[in-house]
Design a protein around this motif. Structure first.
Motif, PDB file in Angstrom:
ATOM      1  N   GLU A   1       0.798  -1.227   0.000  1.00 57.86           N
ATOM      2  CA  GLU A   1       0.000   0.000   0.000  1.00 57.86           C
ATOM      3  C   GLU A   1       0.831   1.279   0.000  1.00 57.86           C
ATOM      4  O   GLU A   1       0.324   2.347  -0.365  1.00 57.86           O
ATOM      5  CB  GLU A   1      -0.935   0.007   1.222  1.00 57.86           C
ATOM      6  CG  GLU A   1      -1.945  -1.147   1.216  1.00 57.86           C
ATOM      7  CD  GLU A   1      -2.862  -1.103   2.433  1.00 57.86           C
ATOM      8  OE1 GLU A   1      -2.845  -0.087   3.159  1.00 57.86           O
ATOM      9  OE2 GLU A   1      -3.585  -2.081   2.657  1.00 57.86           O
ATOM     10  N   LEU A   2       2.096   1.171   0.433  1.00 53.45           N
ATOM     11  CA  LEU A   2       2.944   2.362   0.527  1.00 53.45           C
ATOM     12  C   LEU A   2       4.303   2.087  -0.108  1.00 53.45           C
ATOM     13  O   LEU A   2       4.730   0.928  -0.206  1.00 53.45           O
ATOM     14  CB  LEU A   2       3.134   2.764   1.998  1.00 53.45           C
ATOM     15  CG  LEU A   2       1.898   3.276   2.741  1.00 53.45           C
ATOM     16  CD1 LEU A   2       2.189   3.391   4.231  1.00 53.45           C
ATOM     17  CD2 LEU A   2       1.459   4.624   2.177  1.00 53.45           C
ATOM     18  N   PRO A   3       5.026   3.149  -0.527  1.00 55.78           N
ATOM     19  CA  PRO A   3       6.353   2.949  -1.119  1.00 55.78           C
ATOM     20  C   PRO A   3       7.315   2.284  -0.144  1.00 55.78           C
ATOM     21  O   PRO A   3       7.089   2.249   1.070  1.00 55.78           O
ATOM     22  CB  PRO A   3       6.800   4.381  -1.443  1.00 55.78           C
ATOM     23  CG  PRO A   3       5.554   5.186  -1.533  1.00 55.78           C
ATOM     24  CD  PRO A   3       4.610   4.564  -0.538  1.00 55.78           C
ATOM     25  N   LEU A   4       8.425   1.792  -0.687  1.00 56.93           N
ATOM     26  CA  LEU A   4       9.441   1.073   0.088  1.00 56.93           C
ATOM     27  C   LEU A   4      10.474   2.025   0.678  1.00 56.93           C
ATOM     28  O   LEU A   4      11.622   1.648   0.915  1.00 56.93           O
ATOM     29  CB  LEU A   4      10.125   0.043  -0.806  1.00 56.93           C
ATOM     30  CG  LEU A   4       9.232  -1.119  -1.229  1.00 56.93           C
ATOM     31  CD1 LEU A   4       9.644  -1.658  -2.579  1.00 56.93           C
ATOM     32  CD2 LEU A   4       9.283  -2.223  -0.181  1.00 56.93           C
ATOM     33  N   ILE A   5      10.054   3.260   0.898  1.00 58.38           N
ATOM     34  CA  ILE A   5      10.949   4.283   1.434  1.00 58.38           C
ATOM     35  C   ILE A   5      10.151   5.223   2.344  1.00 58.38           C
ATOM     36  O   ILE A   5       8.975   5.502   2.080  1.00 58.38           O
ATOM     37  CB  ILE A   5      11.647   5.053   0.281  1.00 58.38           C
ATOM     38  CG1 ILE A   5      12.615   6.110   0.821  1.00 58.38           C
ATOM     39  CG2 ILE A   5      10.637   5.672  -0.678  1.00 58.38           C
ATOM     40  CD1 ILE A   5      13.513   6.711  -0.252  1.00 58.38           C
ATOM     41  N   ARG A   6      10.794   5.666   3.416  1.00 60.98           N
ATOM     42  CA  ARG A   6      10.177   6.599   4.365  1.00 60.98           C
ATOM     43  C   ARG A   6      11.173   7.712   4.670  1.00 60.98           C
ATOM     44  O   ARG A   6      12.376   7.588   4.410  1.00 60.98           O
ATOM     45  CB  ARG A   6       9.826   5.896   5.685  1.00 60.98           C
ATOM     46  CG  ARG A   6       8.820   4.791   5.594  1.00 60.98           C
ATOM     47  CD  ARG A   6       8.438   4.299   6.987  1.00 60.98           C
ATOM     48  NE  ARG A   6       9.504   3.518   7.609  1.00 60.98           N
ATOM     49  CZ  ARG A   6       9.519   2.189   7.681  1.00 60.98           C
ATOM     50  NH1 ARG A   6       8.527   1.480   7.154  1.00 60.98           N
ATOM     51  NH2 ARG A   6      10.511   1.550   8.281  1.00 60.98           N
ATOM     52  N   PHE A   7      10.653   8.777   5.303  1.00 58.06           N
ATOM     53  CA  PHE A   7      11.500   9.906   5.678  1.00 58.06           C
ATOM     54  C   PHE A   7      11.181  10.298   7.117  1.00 58.06           C
ATOM     55  O   PHE A   7      10.008  10.373   7.497  1.00 58.06           O
ATOM     56  CB  PHE A   7      11.248  11.096   4.750  1.00 58.06           C
ATOM     57  CG  PHE A   7      12.229  12.229   4.917  1.00 58.06           C
ATOM     58  CD1 PHE A   7      13.446  12.210   4.274  1.00 58.06           C
ATOM     59  CD2 PHE A   7      11.922  13.309   5.734  1.00 58.06           C
ATOM     60  CE1 PHE A   7      14.356  13.267   4.421  1.00 58.06           C
ATOM     61  CE2 PHE A   7      12.811  14.360   5.898  1.00 58.06           C
ATOM     62  CZ  PHE A   7      14.033  14.340   5.232  1.00 58.06           C
ATOM     63  N   VAL A   8      12.224  10.513   7.920  1.00 57.04           N
ATOM     64  CA  VAL A   8      12.048  10.936   9.310  1.00 57.04           C
ATOM     65  C   VAL A   8      12.705  12.298   9.485  1.00 57.04           C
ATOM     66  O   VAL A   8      13.870  12.495   9.133  1.00 57.04           O
ATOM     67  CB  VAL A   8      12.674   9.922  10.298  1.00 57.04           C
ATOM     68  CG1 VAL A   8      12.447  10.377  11.735  1.00 57.04           C
ATOM     69  CG2 VAL A   8      12.091   8.530  10.081  1.00 57.04           C
TER      70      VAL A   8
END
Length: 423
Positions: free
Chosen positions: A103-110
């Motif tokens: 459901e979501l991309p394979l990358i996140r940002f903190v």
């Protein structure tokens, strides 16, 4: 746009129940707006299709990268900055957080938000890309954060093995037969190797971080040049010696070193989102001195590196998808046979001074996953300072021993650079 995951990517992905995440933290001095951060993230997604991709499974349960028609932005998680070490806590949190890749991309940002200083982290699934790719999109992100209208181009993405292996090799009957024979032999061997029914209990994961200042970093580089060895070989030798001193007979005298496939396969560009890597194993002759070992180890590294063949390696692996479960089980349940994985990203070619902010430092990436021994050391050099991230788990290497190994590595470097000062 979609493509099947390659063997190595499927191995890193696993069944989706255990994270295999990499984290790149960096520190900025300046003030920022969330909309500007989101804009920069959107733009790097626009350039790199796989940063927008989800993972779906077909009727045979084969995973595919698939770029959806609707835009799914990179999620931003914000926390208030309380101290200098917040990035370590958030890195550890990101290691353990699964990606909902359906459901979501394979990358996140903190964003660890402070008034004048912010620490920021890119967190991504290791099946998506390697450290080299991540440094490329970090560079682009910083350009866009500074100048929202910056042009960063568009990636021509890798759509399968045919975009990496030249057609004259991929379709060559002799090469295809060679790859198939090696693949079958390896598959048979993997199936025959006995493994424990239970995986090792990792217990608590940890991160140990340190830096060498500019003077010490330059001295180490100069020392290696004068002895005609690479910094990579020197640090491998220091690591092996440290493991032996701290762990004694429990040490394996083996360090695994990833080798950037881009050195051998020109089809893979510096800004390609790609995760495939090559590997060599480095050992020391424990009957001779450290300096004597350096020369022999350098010769061994060059010999092993020269024999690497990314094209045949990929073709062999692509012929072995049917033993993926057996191979994964071997990695998870088999006995550890090496001390550590060591990766040197070298000098990071990213500017530190921007119009709107300053890039104070880039901390060396950390990565941790479920496939066997988690002990990993990553080093990189930014603004003339060598930076080290040492990751491990109590079940493989107790934290107290990891601290002792760090101290031994530092002591070895100091002793070689200035033997008189140590006395």
């Amino acid at each position: 746009m979609r493509r099947k995951l390659l063997f190595g990517e499927r191995m890193l992905l696993g069944d989706g129940t255990e994270p295999f995440n990499a984290v790149i933290p960096f520190r900025l001095r300046g003030t920022f707006k969330e909309e500007n951060i989101q804009h920069a993230l959107n733009q790097i997604q626009r350039k790199h299709p796989w940063l927008r991709a989800l993972i779906s499974h077909d009727e045979n349960n084969i995973p595919w990268f698939e770029v959806p028609e609707r835009h799914l932005p990179i999620p931003i998680r914000m926390v208030t900055r309380k101290g200098e070490d917040d990035w370590k806590e958030e890195s550890a949190r990101e290691w353990k957080t699964l990606f909902n890749y359906g459901e979501l991309p394979l990358i996140r940002f903190v964003w660890i938000k402070g008034e004048e200083v912010s620490d920021m982290l890119f967190s991504f699934h290791h099946c998506l890309c390697d450290g080299g790719s991540a440094m490329a999109f970090l560079y682009e992100f910083l350009q866009l954060l500074d100048r929202p209208s910056a042009e960063i181009g568009v990636e021509n993405p890798i759509l399968g093995i045919h975009d990496v292996v030249p057609s004259e090799i991929l379709t060559n009957r002799k090469q295809k037969l060679k790859a198939k024979v090696i693949g079958r032999l390896a598959a048979t061997a993997i199936k025959c190797i006995p493994v424990s029914k239970k995986a090792v209990d990792r217990q608590k994961d940890y991160l140990i971080h340190w830096k060498f200042n500019k003077e010490m970093s330059q001295e180490l580089i100069s020392y290696c040049k004068s002895h005609e060895v690479t910094v990579n070989t020197f640090l491998c030798a220091a690591l092996l010696q440290a493991f032996k001193k701290v762990r004694g007979n429990a040490a394996f005298n083996k360090v695994s070193c990833p080798v950037d496939i881009r050195r051998f396969a020109s089809q893979i560009k510096g800004d390609h989102i790609f995760a495939f890597g090559l590997m060599i194993v480095v050992s020391a002759n424990q009957k001779i001195s450290f300096s004597e070992n350096l020369r022999l180890m350098q010769e061994s590294v060059e010999r092993k590196t020269s024999k690497l063949n990314p094209y045949i390696t990929m073709m062999v692996m692509e012929s072995a998808h049917d033993v993926l479960k057996n191979f994964t089980k071997l990695l998870k349940h088999g006995k550890s046979s090496n001390d550590c994985m060591f990766s040197n990203l070298g000098r990071i070619q990213i500017p530190h001074q921007y119009k709107e902010f300053t890039l104070d430092t880039i901390f060396s990436p950390s990565v941790i996953g479920p496939l066997g021994n988690t002990t990993t050391m990553v080093t990189s050099t930014f603004r003339g300072e060598m930076d080290f991230s040492f990751v491990g788990s109590e079940g493989y290497l107790p934290y107290a021993e990891a601290l002792a190994i760090r101290d031994e590595v530092i002591q070895t470097v100091k002793l070689q650079l200035d033997p008189i000062a140590i006395l």
